[in-house]
Design a protein around this motif. Structure first.
Motif, PDB file in Angstrom:
ATOM      1  N   VAL A  31       0.859  -1.183   0.000  1.00  0.00           N
ATOM      2  CA  VAL A  31       0.000   0.000   0.000  1.00  0.00           C
ATOM      3  C   VAL A  31       0.893   1.231   0.000  1.00  0.00           C
ATOM      4  O   VAL A  31       1.682   1.432   0.923  1.00  0.00           O
ATOM      5  CB  VAL A  31      -0.926   0.028   1.233  1.00  0.00           C
ATOM      6  CG1 VAL A  31      -1.763   1.301   1.245  1.00  0.00           C
ATOM      7  CG2 VAL A  31      -1.817  -1.208   1.275  1.00  0.00           C
ATOM      8  N   THR A  32       0.796   2.023  -1.049  1.00  0.00           N
ATOM      9  CA  THR A  32       1.538   3.279  -1.127  1.00  0.00           C
ATOM     10  C   THR A  32       0.555   4.412  -0.894  1.00  0.00           C
ATOM     11  O   THR A  32      -0.431   4.548  -1.626  1.00  0.00           O
ATOM     12  CB  THR A  32       2.231   3.435  -2.489  1.00  0.00           C
ATOM     13  OG1 THR A  32       3.130   2.335  -2.673  1.00  0.00           O
ATOM     14  CG2 THR A  32       2.992   4.739  -2.562  1.00  0.00           C
ATOM     15  N   LEU A  33       0.822   5.194   0.130  1.00  0.00           N
ATOM     16  CA  LEU A  33      -0.002   6.344   0.467  1.00  0.00           C
ATOM     17  C   LEU A  33       0.696   7.594  -0.062  1.00  0.00           C
ATOM     18  O   LEU A  33       1.840   7.869   0.292  1.00  0.00           O
ATOM     19  CB  LEU A  33      -0.186   6.431   1.978  1.00  0.00           C
ATOM     20  CG  LEU A  33      -0.870   5.212   2.600  1.00  0.00           C
ATOM     21  CD1 LEU A  33      -0.754   5.244   4.112  1.00  0.00           C
ATOM     22  CD2 LEU A  33      -2.323   5.130   2.151  1.00  0.00           C
ATOM     23  N   THR A  87       4.526   7.158   0.863  1.00  0.00           N
ATOM     24  CA  THR A  87       4.841   6.374   2.054  1.00  0.00           C
ATOM     25  C   THR A  87       4.330   4.967   1.783  1.00  0.00           C
ATOM     26  O   THR A  87       3.143   4.788   1.522  1.00  0.00           O
ATOM     27  CB  THR A  87       4.159   6.972   3.302  1.00  0.00           C
ATOM     28  OG1 THR A  87       4.630   8.306   3.472  1.00  0.00           O
ATOM     29  CG2 THR A  87       4.462   6.150   4.530  1.00  0.00           C
ATOM     30  N   ALA A  88       5.217   3.999   1.815  1.00  0.00           N
ATOM     31  CA  ALA A  88       4.853   2.635   1.424  1.00  0.00           C
ATOM     32  C   ALA A  88       4.810   1.706   2.627  1.00  0.00           C
ATOM     33  O   ALA A  88       5.734   1.657   3.430  1.00  0.00           O
ATOM     34  CB  ALA A  88       5.846   2.106   0.394  1.00  0.00           C
ATOM     35  N   LEU A  89       3.719   0.957   2.718  1.00  0.00           N
ATOM     36  CA  LEU A  89       3.541  -0.083   3.727  1.00  0.00           C
ATOM     37  C   LEU A  89       3.354  -1.398   3.008  1.00  0.00           C
ATOM     38  O   LEU A  89       2.647  -1.473   1.999  1.00  0.00           O
ATOM     39  CB  LEU A  89       2.318   0.212   4.592  1.00  0.00           C
ATOM     40  CG  LEU A  89       2.399   1.453   5.463  1.00  0.00           C
ATOM     41  CD1 LEU A  89       1.016   1.827   5.998  1.00  0.00           C
ATOM     42  CD2 LEU A  89       3.361   1.212   6.611  1.00  0.00           C
ATOM     43  N   SER A  90       3.984  -2.431   3.513  1.00  0.00           N
ATOM     44  CA  SER A  90       3.766  -3.759   2.936  1.00  0.00           C
ATOM     45  C   SER A  90       3.566  -4.732   4.072  1.00  0.00           C
ATOM     46  O   SER A  90       4.111  -4.559   5.163  1.00  0.00           O
ATOM     47  CB  SER A  90       4.959  -4.183   2.071  1.00  0.00           C
ATOM     48  OG  SER A  90       6.126  -4.268   2.847  1.00  0.00           O
ATOM     49  N   ARG A 116       8.247   1.857   4.407  1.00  0.00           N
ATOM     50  CA  ARG A 116       9.262   2.538   3.592  1.00  0.00           C
ATOM     51  C   ARG A 116       8.731   3.955   3.423  1.00  0.00           C
ATOM     52  O   ARG A 116       7.695   4.159   2.801  1.00  0.00           O
ATOM     53  CB  ARG A 116       9.430   1.850   2.244  1.00  0.00           C
ATOM     54  CG  ARG A 116      10.524   2.478   1.433  1.00  0.00           C
ATOM     55  CD  ARG A 116      10.807   1.676   0.198  1.00  0.00           C
ATOM     56  NE  ARG A 116      11.915   2.264  -0.499  1.00  0.00           N
ATOM     57  CZ  ARG A 116      12.492   1.736  -1.533  1.00  0.00           C
ATOM     58  NH1 ARG A 116      12.065   0.579  -1.986  1.00  0.00           N
ATOM     59  NH2 ARG A 116      13.485   2.341  -2.118  1.00  0.00           N
ATOM     60  N   CYS A 117       9.402   4.946   3.986  1.00  0.00           N
ATOM     61  CA  CYS A 117       8.786   6.268   4.074  1.00  0.00           C
ATOM     62  C   CYS A 117       9.446   7.341   3.233  1.00  0.00           C
ATOM     63  O   CYS A 117      10.615   7.245   2.891  1.00  0.00           O
ATOM     64  CB  CYS A 117       8.716   6.730   5.521  1.00  0.00           C
ATOM     65  SG  CYS A 117      10.232   6.613   6.431  1.00  0.00           S
ATOM     66  N   GLY A 118       8.616   8.347   2.905  1.00  0.00           N
ATOM     67  CA  GLY A 118       9.064   9.601   2.349  1.00  0.00           C
ATOM     68  C   GLY A 118       9.728   9.594   0.992  1.00  0.00           C
ATOM     69  O   GLY A 118      10.640  10.365   0.767  1.00  0.00           O
ATOM     70  N   GLU A 119       9.274   8.783   0.076  1.00  0.00           N
ATOM     71  CA  GLU A 119       9.879   8.787  -1.247  1.00  0.00           C
ATOM     72  C   GLU A 119       9.283   9.926  -2.067  1.00  0.00           C
ATOM     73  O   GLU A 119       8.088   9.976  -2.287  1.00  0.00           O
ATOM     74  CB  GLU A 119       9.617   7.464  -1.955  1.00  0.00           C
ATOM     75  CG  GLU A 119      10.295   6.290  -1.283  1.00  0.00           C
ATOM     76  CD  GLU A 119      10.102   4.997  -2.042  1.00  0.00           C
ATOM     77  OE1 GLU A 119      10.235   5.025  -3.286  1.00  0.00           O
ATOM     78  OE2 GLU A 119       9.795   4.007  -1.399  1.00  0.00           O
ATOM     79  N   PRO A 120      10.110  10.858  -2.542  1.00  0.00           N
ATOM     80  CA  PRO A 120       9.566  11.940  -3.358  1.00  0.00           C
ATOM     81  C   PRO A 120       9.158  11.431  -4.734  1.00  0.00           C
ATOM     82  O   PRO A 120       9.756  10.473  -5.248  1.00  0.00           O
ATOM     83  CB  PRO A 120      10.739  12.929  -3.460  1.00  0.00           C
ATOM     84  CG  PRO A 120      11.948  12.109  -3.226  1.00  0.00           C
ATOM     85  CD  PRO A 120      11.533  10.978  -2.335  1.00  0.00           C
TER      86      PRO A 120
END
Length: 189
Positions: free
Chosen positions: A4-6, A168-171, A180-184
């Motif tokens: 899930v990418t928010l 912000t990615a959750l798996s 996995r956070c904060g990817e621009p």
């Protein structure tokens, strides 16, 4: 396993003014979102929160996103349309209570605990599925998802910054999430 990418929406004047308001992203933010559309992570299904800012961001990113009511922003009741500074000047005790007690709702809307529970329920509803989900969601919802997924103390919510147009990615699987956070979102070079 589900991924899930928010995605935090593009900025607007209300966000810049720390105003409890719903407005679409401004023109410059729409241009930035359009230029970032090529950098979106692979996804099988796409959602957007019902706010004008999230729907406008999804549109600028050329996403065919279903509106997910479970991703709606924190209900701030009678503070809606006002800035945090205005409310703080008129009712500093109410703001202090709101920031210190996750069960407080001096504005008459939703408590922080209710937001975390609602967002967690939406996230857990995705956990039983495989695939990649992309959801454009308000910063408060992303912070609530992180508090839920990582089983953080509720007041950690106020310590998490979510930058516009970042992913912000959750798996994980039911009850166990990795972050996995904060990817621009930047176009590939």
């Amino acid at each position: 396993m589900v991924h899930v990418t928010l995605l935090a929406p593009a900025v607007n004047a209300a966000l810049r003014q720390v105003r409890f308001d719903d407005a679409p992203p401004d023109a410059a933010a729409v241009r930035r979102a359009r230029s970032a559309a090529g950098a979106l992570p692979h996804h099988d299904v796409t959602f957007t929160a019902p706010s004008a800012r999230c729907r406008g961001t999804a549109e600028a990113l050329a996403l065919d996103a279903a509106v997910a009511p479970g991703l709606r922003d924190l209900d701030v009741g009678r503070w809606r349309g006002r800035s945090l500074d205005e409310v703080g000047r008129e009712a500093p005790g109410d703001v202090a209570a709101w920031l210190a007690d996750p069960a407080a709702a001096p504005h008459g809307g939703e408590t922080l605990l209710e937001l975390i529970e609602r967002t967690g329920a939406w996230l857990e509803s995705r956990a039983g599925q495989d695939g990649r989900v992309l959801a454009v969601a308000e910063p408060a919802v992303i912070r609530a998802a992180l508090v839920h997924a990582l089983d953080l103390p509720p007041l950690t919510f106020w310590r998490l910054d979510v930058v516009p147009l970042t992913a912000t990615a959750l798996s994980g699987r039911l009850g166990r999430w990795n972050l996995r956070c904060g990817e621009p979102l930047t176009a590939p070079e």
